[in-house]
Scaffold this active site. Structure first.
Site, short mmCIF file in Angstrom:
data_model
loop_
_atom_site.label_atom_id
_atom_site.label_comp_id
_atom_site.label_asym_id
_atom_site.label_seq_id
_atom_site.Cartn_x
_atom_site.Cartn_y
_atom_site.Cartn_z
N ASP A 141 0.84 -1.20 0.00
CA ASP A 141 0.00 0.00 0.00
C ASP A 141 0.87 1.25 0.00
O ASP A 141 0.50 2.29 0.55
CB ASP A 141 -0.92 -0.01 1.23
N LYS A 144 3.01 3.35 -5.70
CA LYS A 144 2.43 2.35 -6.61
C LYS A 144 3.46 1.83 -7.59
O LYS A 144 3.38 0.69 -8.01
CB LYS A 144 1.21 2.95 -7.32
N ASP A 169 -3.17 -3.06 -2.56
CA ASP A 169 -4.23 -2.05 -2.62
C ASP A 169 -4.05 -1.20 -3.87
O ASP A 169 -2.96 -1.12 -4.44
CB ASP A 169 -4.16 -1.15 -1.36
N ASN A 170 -5.14 -0.57 -4.33
CA ASN A 170 -5.09 0.47 -5.38
C ASN A 170 -4.66 -0.03 -6.75
O ASN A 170 -4.04 0.73 -7.51
CB ASN A 170 -4.16 1.62 -4.96
N GLU A 199 -11.43 4.12 -1.37
CA GLU A 199 -11.89 4.41 0.00
C GLU A 199 -12.81 5.65 0.04
O GLU A 199 -12.51 6.68 -0.53
CB GLU A 199 -10.71 4.59 0.98
#
Ligand SMILES: Nc1ncnc2c1ncn2CCCCCNC(=O)c1cc(-c2ccc(F)cc2)cc(O)c1O
Ligand SMILES: [Mg+2]
Length: 214
Positions: A141, A144, A169-170, A199
């Site tokens: 997380d 990236k 995540d993401n 989120e």
């Protein structure tokens, strides 16, 4: 002087959560970020997917890359078995100061070791400095564009074993295209996408779960 967003998040925890009650800490942050100001916690929707993967893996050793205010750190650690350990890496000293206080409020200091520094520098030191063999679960997380190089680095450093689970995540927003392409095409990973939302928003995002096959 003006407070920072992480400081305001800590304030919301100290005002609304019960000391020693990790789930009340998670709830207080979600309520603050949904109603007052957005922040880049994994959040409650993706957080439920995170909970189910943590419960399924039931890990003894967890690595989290990117602590921020400690929301996912506390969320994961609250589900770990008694002697399990979570190591979380945070690059930004300001975030680390806040995260330590959030972790303390939740009463999870004994399960969590927060280490300050860049993932690329710290991953090669995991075995010698932190006495880690391999990680059962890694939650990605952080930056990236570091997901892929750090995954290769963890492989090279022998930190993954047959069955280690990577949860990222993401993968849609902000997005990690090179990482997704790699784990979905490599014969050494079995990947699964969990569709969700960014989120506290209606924007699409999701988590990618990838099992290292050794
Ligand atoms: N130990 C270490 N090593 C390397 N990097 C390290 C680190 N420790 C920290 N970092 C550096 C991480 C900086 C934060 C990473 N997370 C993100 O950048 C992030 C951004 C969004 C977002 C989405 C839509 C928007 F419009 C705006 C923002 C959502 C998220 O869930 C995110 O996790
Ligand atoms: Mg994130």
């Amino acid at each position: 002087t003006q407070s920072t967003r992480p400081q305001r998040i800590l304030g919301a925890v100290q005002q609304n959560a019960t000391r020693g009650d990790p789930r009340s800490v998670v709830r207080a942050i979600d309520q603050y970020c949904r109603n007052q100001e957005w922040a880049m916690n994994v959040g409650d929707e993706k957080g439920c997917i995170l909970d189910s993967v943590v419960s399924e893996v039931n890990p003894a050793t967890v690595l989290e890359l990117g602590t921020y205010c400690g929301y996912s750190t506390v969320r994961i650690a609250s589900l770990l078995p008694p002697h399990a350990k979570l190591i979380t890496l945070e690059f930004n000293p300001e975030f680390a100061v806040i995260a330590r206080q959030v972790i303390a409020w939740a009463g999870l200091e004994d399960k969590i070791q927060l280490v300050e520094g860049a993932s690329g520098d710290l991953i090669p030191k995991m075995k010698e400095q932190f006495g880690v063999e391999t990680f059962d679960l890694v939650f990605l997380d952080h930056w990236k564009d570091r997901y892929l190089p750090d995954t290769k680095l963890m492989e090279e450093c022998g930190l993954l074993r047959k069955g280690s689970v990577l949860l990222a995540d993401n993968v849609i927003c902000p997005g990690t295209p090179e990482y997704l392409e790699f784990v979905r095409s490599s014969p050494r990973y079995e990947s699964q996408y969990f569709k969700s939302h960014l989120e506290y928003t209606k924007v699409e995002d999701g988590l990618e779960k990838s099992v290292f096959l050794g």
